[in-house]
Design a protein around this motif. Structure first.
Motif, PDB file in Angstrom:
ATOM      1  N   HIS A 161       0.798  -1.227   0.000  1.00 36.03           N
ATOM      2  CA  HIS A 161       0.000   0.000   0.000  1.00 36.03           C
ATOM      3  C   HIS A 161       0.832   1.279   0.000  1.00 36.03           C
ATOM      4  O   HIS A 161       0.277   2.364  -0.206  1.00 36.03           O
ATOM      5  CB  HIS A 161      -0.933   0.017   1.209  1.00 36.03           C
ATOM      6  CG  HIS A 161      -2.013  -1.005   1.172  1.00 36.03           C
ATOM      7  ND1 HIS A 161      -3.062  -0.955   0.278  1.00 36.03           N
ATOM      8  CD2 HIS A 161      -2.199  -2.130   1.902  1.00 36.03           C
ATOM      9  CE1 HIS A 161      -3.869  -1.976   0.468  1.00 36.03           C
ATOM     10  NE2 HIS A 161      -3.362  -2.717   1.441  1.00 36.03           N
ATOM     11  N   TRP A 182      -0.038   5.987   0.986  1.00 35.73           N
ATOM     12  CA  TRP A 182      -1.111   5.001   1.093  1.00 35.73           C
ATOM     13  C   TRP A 182      -1.934   5.014  -0.185  1.00 35.73           C
ATOM     14  O   TRP A 182      -2.310   6.083  -0.670  1.00 35.73           O
ATOM     15  CB  TRP A 182      -2.039   5.265   2.271  1.00 35.73           C
ATOM     16  CG  TRP A 182      -3.070   4.175   2.419  1.00 35.73           C
ATOM     17  CD1 TRP A 182      -4.351   4.158   1.940  1.00 35.73           C
ATOM     18  CD2 TRP A 182      -2.885   2.907   3.065  1.00 35.73           C
ATOM     19  NE1 TRP A 182      -4.985   2.973   2.247  1.00 35.73           N
ATOM     20  CE2 TRP A 182      -4.104   2.179   2.936  1.00 35.73           C
ATOM     21  CE3 TRP A 182      -1.810   2.312   3.734  1.00 35.73           C
ATOM     22  CZ2 TRP A 182      -4.269   0.906   3.464  1.00 35.73           C
ATOM     23  CZ3 TRP A 182      -1.982   1.048   4.259  1.00 35.73           C
ATOM     24  CH2 TRP A 182      -3.196   0.356   4.123  1.00 35.73           C
ATOM     25  N   THR A 183      -2.180   3.862  -0.719  1.00 41.62           N
ATOM     26  CA  THR A 183      -3.092   3.729  -1.846  1.00 41.62           C
ATOM     27  C   THR A 183      -3.667   2.325  -1.840  1.00 41.62           C
ATOM     28  O   THR A 183      -3.000   1.375  -1.416  1.00 41.62           O
ATOM     29  CB  THR A 183      -2.391   4.013  -3.182  1.00 41.62           C
ATOM     30  OG1 THR A 183      -3.332   3.864  -4.245  1.00 41.62           O
ATOM     31  CG2 THR A 183      -1.221   3.068  -3.425  1.00 41.62           C
ATOM     32  N   GLU A 184      -4.901   2.202  -2.291  1.00 38.61           N
ATOM     33  CA  GLU A 184      -5.517   0.890  -2.426  1.00 38.61           C
ATOM     34  C   GLU A 184      -5.132   0.242  -3.763  1.00 38.61           C
ATOM     35  O   GLU A 184      -5.370  -0.945  -3.959  1.00 38.61           O
ATOM     36  CB  GLU A 184      -7.043   1.004  -2.319  1.00 38.61           C
ATOM     37  CG  GLU A 184      -7.531   1.448  -0.943  1.00 38.61           C
ATOM     38  CD  GLU A 184      -7.280   0.411   0.148  1.00 38.61           C
ATOM     39  OE1 GLU A 184      -7.081  -0.774  -0.191  1.00 38.61           O
ATOM     40  OE2 GLU A 184      -7.275   0.787   1.330  1.00 38.61           O
TER      41      GLU A 184
END
Length: 224
Positions: A161, A182-184
């Motif tokens: 993430h 942060w990333t999905e």
């Protein structure tokens, strides 16, 4: 929950770190580099002090292996830690404690060291070393190639993430310190896109710091 690379460019002397993890803001804790000295990744139940101390030791003349050896003896609960280091001579060293999480592995060569924990496959670090060695161009490009190779080899056991890229050269600050905290979606793809955006502007930001009168146009409204 992390895989990383520390590396030195043999032609320019630039150092870099790239790292990715399932946890947020991994680069804020794990990436350390100092111009003319070396690069260090401190990960797995992370103690950021280890990265800074390794750089201090190398600045005093220790090799990467000597700095890592000192940390093994004096760095506290090192059985939980992974530390990767590369020095100004291109020598690399790695410590991986036996209590590193899940499947952990390491690989290194001249000018590069890679390691990870909670990996989907123990071959991930070697795939990173191989990709770094095969890549050409800017050190940042080669670090991104290694991170993409890590994903292709399986990456972490679960989704990652966050990711980061740090580069240092002749000035006292990082000439690139790029983070996807942060990333999905895929943080390495996002980091690569950010690097593609930043790379053409890197030299201009250094020039603006050192000599604003010689700097190129900012390309923004109000720029004189």
């Amino acid at each position: 929950m992390t895989f990383s690379i520390v590396a030195r460019c043999a032609s320019t002397g630039m150092f870099g770190v790239a790292v990715s993890s399932s946890s947020p803001a991994v680069a804020a804790r794990c990436a350390h580099a100092r111009a003319g000295v070396g690069a260090v990744a401190s990960q797995n139940v992370t103690d950021p002090r280890l990265g800074r101390r390794a750089l201090d030791l190398m600045a005093l003349g220790a090799s990467a292996a000597e700095a890592v050896a000192v940390l093994r003896q004096t760095g506290g609960p090192m059985e939980y830690r992974q530390v990767l280091a590369v020095d100004a001579g291109g020598l690399s060293a790695i410590h991986s404690g036996p209590k590193a999480l899940g499947t952990w592995a390491e690989a290194r060569a001249e000018n590069v060291a890679c390691g990870g924990n909670l990996l989907a496959d123990a071959g991930v670090p070697q795939a990173m070393v191989d990709a770094f060695g095969a890549a050409t161009g800017h050190l940042g490009d080669r670090l991104i190639a290694a991170m993409r190779a890590a994903l292709a080899a399986g990456g972490e056991a679960g989704p990652v993430h966050s990711a980061g890229l740090m580069l240092v050269r002749e000035v006292a600050w990082p000439v690139a310190d790029l983070r996807v905290d942060w990333t999905e979606s895929c943080p390495i793809a996002a980091l690569a896109a950010l690097w593609d955006l930043y790379k053409p502007q890197l030299d201009a930001y250094v020039t603006r710091a050192l000599d604003p009168a010689a700097a190129p146009s900012y390309g923004v409204p109000g720029d004189l």
